[in-house]
Design an enzyme around this catalytic site. Structure first.
Site, mmCIF file in Angstrom:
data_model
loop_
_atom_site.group_PDB
_atom_site.id
_atom_site.type_symbol
_atom_site.label_atom_id
_atom_site.label_comp_id
_atom_site.label_asym_id
_atom_site.label_seq_id
_atom_site.Cartn_x
_atom_site.Cartn_y
_atom_site.Cartn_z
ATOM 1 N N TYR A 1 -3.802 6.014 -7.334
ATOM 2 C CA TYR A 1 -3.073 6.701 -6.163
ATOM 3 C C TYR A 1 -2.430 7.865 -6.674
ATOM 4 C CZ TYR A 1 -4.585 2.035 -4.173
ATOM 5 O OH TYR A 1 -5.092 0.864 -3.731
ATOM 6 N N HIS B 1 -9.290 -2.701 -10.782
ATOM 7 C CA HIS B 1 -9.475 -2.254 -9.357
ATOM 8 C C HIS B 1 -10.844 -2.302 -8.806
ATOM 9 C CE1 HIS B 1 -7.461 1.446 -6.870
ATOM 10 N NE2 HIS B 1 -8.214 0.680 -6.185
HETATM 11 N N1 LIG Z 1 -7.982 -2.506 -3.994
HETATM 12 C C1 LIG Z 1 -8.454 -1.541 -3.162
HETATM 13 O O1 LIG Z 1 -9.531 -0.925 -3.561
HETATM 14 C C2 LIG Z 1 -7.911 -0.820 -2.084
HETATM 15 C C3 LIG Z 1 -8.359 -0.058 -1.267
HETATM 16 C C4 LIG Z 1 -7.605 0.471 -0.132
HETATM 17 C C5 LIG Z 1 -6.326 0.090 0.152
HETATM 18 N N2 LIG Z 1 -5.906 -0.636 -0.742
HETATM 19 C C6 LIG Z 1 -4.412 -1.162 -0.692
HETATM 20 O O2 LIG Z 1 -3.996 -1.751 0.550
HETATM 21 C C7 LIG Z 1 -2.814 -0.651 1.184
HETATM 22 C C8 LIG Z 1 -3.304 -0.809 2.587
HETATM 23 O O3 LIG Z 1 -4.714 -0.228 2.809
HETATM 24 P P1 LIG Z 1 -5.009 1.374 3.692
HETATM 25 O O4 LIG Z 1 -3.736 2.029 3.252
HETATM 26 O O5 LIG Z 1 -6.212 1.528 3.378
HETATM 27 O O6 LIG Z 1 -4.757 1.055 5.190
HETATM 28 P P2 LIG Z 1 -4.019 0.489 6.295
HETATM 29 O O7 LIG Z 1 -2.631 -0.075 5.645
HETATM 30 O O8 LIG Z 1 -5.036 -0.624 6.966
HETATM 31 O O9 LIG Z 1 -3.740 1.743 7.374
HETATM 32 C C9 LIG Z 1 -2.876 2.732 7.066
HETATM 33 C C10 LIG Z 1 -2.979 3.705 8.237
HETATM 34 O O10 LIG Z 1 -2.486 3.074 9.447
HETATM 35 C C11 LIG Z 1 -1.591 3.736 10.088
HETATM 36 N N3 LIG Z 1 -0.397 2.707 10.404
HETATM 37 C C12 LIG Z 1 0.202 2.055 9.672
HETATM 38 N N4 LIG Z 1 0.953 1.171 10.249
HETATM 39 C C13 LIG Z 1 0.861 1.413 11.582
HETATM 40 C C14 LIG Z 1 1.386 0.860 12.708
HETATM 41 N N5 LIG Z 1 2.286 -0.009 12.905
HETATM 42 N N6 LIG Z 1 0.803 1.459 13.757
HETATM 43 C C15 LIG Z 1 -0.066 2.344 13.892
HETATM 44 N N7 LIG Z 1 -0.622 2.904 12.786
HETATM 45 C C16 LIG Z 1 -0.183 2.417 11.724
HETATM 46 C C17 LIG Z 1 -0.940 4.596 8.847
HETATM 47 O O11 LIG Z 1 -0.673 5.812 9.124
HETATM 48 P P3 LIG Z 1 1.059 6.236 9.024
HETATM 49 O O12 LIG Z 1 0.874 6.262 7.472
HETATM 50 O O13 LIG Z 1 0.888 7.691 9.810
HETATM 51 O O14 LIG Z 1 1.732 5.265 9.581
HETATM 52 C C18 LIG Z 1 -2.417 4.947 8.209
HETATM 53 O O15 LIG Z 1 -3.376 5.867 8.862
HETATM 54 C C19 LIG Z 1 -3.307 0.637 0.372
HETATM 55 O O16 LIG Z 1 -2.170 1.430 0.805
HETATM 56 C C20 LIG Z 1 -3.304 0.212 -0.915
HETATM 57 O O17 LIG Z 1 -2.310 -0.269 -1.529
HETATM 58 C C21 LIG Z 1 -6.552 -1.064 -1.997
#
Ligand SMILES: NC(=O)c1ccc[n+]([C@@H]2O[C@H](COP(=O)([O-])OP(=O)(O)OC[C@H]3O[C@@H](n4cnc5c(N)ncnc54)[C@H](OP(=O)(O)O)[C@@H]3O)[C@@H](O)[C@H]2O)c1
Length: 342
Positions: A70, A132
């Site tokens: 990240y 990861h």
């Molecule tokens: N292990 C892996 O391979 C892997 C892969 C992907 C993700 N992850 C982890 O999982 C975490 C979460 O997954 P993610 O970042 O892919 O996606 P997520 O949390 O499902 O979605 C994030 C998106 O949703 C928006 N959002 C957040 N809260 C909201 C709300 N209450 N209402 C409307 N929109 C909202 C955010 O925009 P804004 O920021 O503008 O609010 C952003 O565009 C990551 O940050 C990471 O730590 C791990």
């Protein structure tokens, strides 16, 4: 054939370890409490990351989910240090997760890179240290490029792999526990067969499996397997396509958004909640941990505070019924990549 054993239970408890009383999952084999709701750090920009982490701690977050990939471990660490210095939390009240990147799987690199990540965060230990992806890629010297990126040659769009089995990487992860660098170790993006294989030789069993999990990709078999083997699941990308739109992911552009779908919005209004809170509750009510990411202070607070209502059994089933096997985060399926094997 897989032998049946008496398996450790996964307990969901209200833990006061984290100052506030926080719903937590008790991890195997350590018995450590992991908050059920955490904050994800992917795509949190370096410039705002320290402030975002600080504000998230102020809002009540105690778990942060980072990764070498990240590119913001230093900045997340800055936010944590400021929160500790200002008396908002103590280190032991936080649960810090980070992840070993694909380019560092070989026995020469795992411990060295674990120490690098700890130094970047400014921490003595991780609460959880994950592999990861179960993909060993060609080593990239951090002095040349860090984080290394999924592509070895970014201009040519090529990925290159290395002949390192998971057993070699896992043995080094176990050493990280023995050396006190990590309290718990785990895996991310592993499929069921790989988990069964890992459990055959692991001296320290994985505490956590982190997977993509949302109503378009519910993965019931792997969720059941992890539960049966006493491995806690952390769901990532809980809002489905939302996170992948900004990456121009073709799949995310094709399917409808979950946050604005008629079903989710009508369930949300029936409970006086937001669609985001419904999607997160669908996971946490079924015993999974979640780590939503938001760059907005209002939305991150909204995401944390979603445990005060229950969906009905019908609503849970209705949401699960949206499953269409749509995986957004598949490194083997990003368009335009050429694969080269070692
Ligand atoms: N292990 C892996 O391979 C892997 C892969 C992907 C993700 N992850 C982890 O999982 C975490 C979460 O997954 P993610 O970042 O892919 O996606 P997520 O949390 O499902 O979605 C994030 C998106 O949703 C928006 N959002 C957040 N809260 C909201 C709300 N209450 N209402 C409307 N929109 C909202 C955010 O925009 P804004 O920021 O503008 O609010 C952003 O565009 C990551 O940050 C990471 O730590 C791990």
């Amino acid at each position: 054939m897989l032998t049946r054993r008496i398996l450790p239970k996964l307990n969901l408890v209200k833990s006061s370890i984290f100052k506030r009383s926080i719903m937590s999952i008790i991890l195997n084999p350590t018995g450590q409490a992991m908050p059920q709701v955490g904050f994800g750090l992917w795509k949190v920009p370096q410039e705002t990351c320290a402030e975002t982490v600080y504000n998230a701690i102020k809002s009540g977050y105690r778990l942060f989910d980072g990764a070498q990939d990240y590119g913001n471990e230093k900045e997340a660490g800055d936010g944590i240090r400021k929160a500790i210095a200002d008396g908002l939390v103590k280190r032991e009240e936080l649960f810090i997760t980070s992840k070993l990147w694909n380019a560092f799987h070989s026995k020469e690199h795992v411990l060295e890179m674990t120490k690098k990540s700890l130094a970047d965060w400014g921490l003595d230990y991780f609460d959880l240290w994950l592999i990861h992806f179960p993909i060993a890629q060609k080593y990239v010297d951090p002095a040349t490029r860090y984080p290394p990126n999924l592509l070895y040659d970014v201009d040519a769009g090529t990925m290159e792999f290395e002949d390192v089995p998971i057993s070699e990487t896992w043995a080094e992860m176990e050493k990280a526990v023995e050396l006190g660098y990590a309290k718990n170790i785990g895996i991310s993006n592993f499929a069921g067969a790989l988990i069964i294989d890992l459990l055959r030789y692991a001296k320290i069993k994985p505490s956590v499996l982190q997977i993509e999990h949302h109503p378009y990709l519910t993965q019931p078999q792997i969720v059941a397997l992890a539960k049966q083997r006493g491995i806690a699941i952390t769901a990532y990308s809980s809002f489905g396509p939302q996170s992948f739109l900004e990456l121009n992911h073709p799949g995310a552009q094709k399917v409808g958004l979950l946050l604005s779908s008629d079903m989710i919005t009508s369930i949300a209004s029936a409970h006086g909640k937001t669609p985001a809170q419904v999607l997160l509750r669908w996971a946490t009510q079924r015993g999974l941990a979640v780590i939503p990411k938001s760059n907005s202070q209002t939305r991150l607070a909204e995401n944390l505070n979603h445990l005060d209502f229950d969906l009905t059994e019908e609503e849970l089933a209705q949401i699960s019924g949206l499953d269409c096997g749509m995986r957004f985060n598949d490194p083997a399926d990003w368009p335009g990549q050429i694969y080269i094997f070692a």
